[in-house]
Design an enzyme around this catalytic site. Structure first.
Site, mmCIF file in Angstrom:
data_model
loop_
_atom_site.group_PDB
_atom_site.id
_atom_site.type_symbol
_atom_site.label_atom_id
_atom_site.label_comp_id
_atom_site.label_asym_id
_atom_site.label_seq_id
_atom_site.Cartn_x
_atom_site.Cartn_y
_atom_site.Cartn_z
ATOM 1 N N GLY A 46 41.147 7.194 1.639
ATOM 2 C CA GLY A 46 41.818 6.608 0.325
ATOM 3 C C GLY A 46 42.313 5.256 0.560
ATOM 4 N N GLN A 51 46.577 -2.951 -1.852
ATOM 5 C CA GLN A 51 46.211 -2.705 -0.406
ATOM 6 C C GLN A 51 45.182 -3.984 0.157
ATOM 7 O OE1 GLN A 51 45.638 1.714 0.147
ATOM 8 N NE2 GLN A 51 46.796 1.187 2.148
ATOM 9 N N CYS A 93 49.036 5.664 6.981
ATOM 10 C CA CYS A 93 48.804 4.736 5.806
ATOM 11 C C CYS A 93 48.205 3.309 6.391
ATOM 12 C CB CYS A 93 49.737 4.280 4.968
ATOM 13 S SG CYS A 93 49.631 3.214 3.808
ATOM 14 N N LEU A 94 46.866 2.811 5.923
ATOM 15 C CA LEU A 94 46.159 1.988 6.493
ATOM 16 C C LEU A 94 47.259 0.482 6.384
ATOM 17 C CD1 LEU A 94 42.676 2.338 5.067
ATOM 18 C CD2 LEU A 94 43.468 2.804 7.512
ATOM 19 N N HIS A 135 49.594 10.069 -2.600
ATOM 20 C CA HIS A 135 49.837 8.881 -2.029
ATOM 21 C C HIS A 135 49.314 7.599 -2.523
ATOM 22 C CE1 HIS A 135 49.922 7.071 2.334
ATOM 23 N NE2 HIS A 135 49.233 6.195 1.555
ATOM 24 N N GLU A 136 48.168 7.692 -2.896
ATOM 25 C CA GLU A 136 47.587 6.505 -3.407
ATOM 26 C C GLU A 136 48.118 6.005 -4.632
ATOM 27 O OE1 GLU A 136 45.742 4.707 -1.686
ATOM 28 O OE2 GLU A 136 45.298 6.479 -0.149
ATOM 29 N N HIS A 139 50.984 3.750 -4.268
ATOM 30 C CA HIS A 139 50.780 2.613 -3.923
ATOM 31 C C HIS A 139 50.756 1.619 -5.301
ATOM 32 C CE1 HIS A 139 50.080 2.368 0.274
ATOM 33 N NE2 HIS A 139 48.981 3.131 0.291
HETATM 34 ZN ZN LIG Z 1 48.595 4.126 1.890
#
Ligand SMILES: [Zn+2]
Length: 172
Positions: A46, A51, A93-94, A135-136, A139
């Site tokens: 995702g 991000q 998370c990236l 989660h996304e 963000h």
């Molecule tokens: Zn994330």
């Protein structure tokens, strides 16, 4: 298409509430394609637009069967309208390197969103897919998964990141 830089904690863009998308044009489709390429390169399941430094309400996910290659889906202006139950699953998370932790989320959610043409849809998601979406969507509201951790765990992570930055090391 191009791979974009992934912004990492504590970059300010990750803490801003993203703007609603009103224009559905080719630029948007190009951005979605860039995000997909960036997500698969990372690799992740995702990715939210903030991000890659774009503070707009757009996210993509791909939690499909591993044998099916690159079947991602874009969610624009997503909003959770119903939620029920709870589940605890390990998240990473990236944008928050070198950390995974258990996070409590809703078990099942219903969301409304628009696709890249601007058409409205309603979708029910549960289990792992519901976790990724929550989660996304976080963000898009400037929330990171570390915000769901206990203050103790969060502070340990912050200290570790500070050390890494003082040492001038790039986080992996
Ligand atoms: Zn994330």
């Amino acid at each position: 298409m191009s791979i974009r830089r992934i912004y990492q904690y504590p970059e300010p863009v990750l803490r801003v509430k993203a703007k609603r998308i009103e224009v559905f044009n080719d630029d948007l489709k190009e951005l979605i394609a860039d995000m997909a390429e960036t997500m698969y390169d990372a690799p992740g399941i995702g990715l939210a637009a903030p991000q890659i430094g774009e503070s707009i309400q757009l996210l993509i996910t791909d939690i499909g069967d591993e044998r099916e290659e690159q079947r991602y889906k874009a969610f624009i202006n997503p909003q959770i309208i119903l939620s029920e139950g709870s589940q605890i699953d390990e998240e990473g998370c990236l944008s928050v390197p070198e950390l995974t932790a258990n996070v409590k989320r809703f078990k099942k959610i219903t969301l409304v969103y628009q696709d890249e043409e601007g058409n409205e849809h309603e979708l029910e998601a549960e289990d792992r897919f519901a976790v990724v979406l929550q989660h996304e969507i976080d963000h898009l509201n400037g929330i990171l998964f570390i915000d769901h951790l206990t203050p103790l765990k969060r502070n340990l992570y912050k200290k570790k990141m500070k050390k890494t930055m003082v040492a001038g090391k790039e986080p992996a």
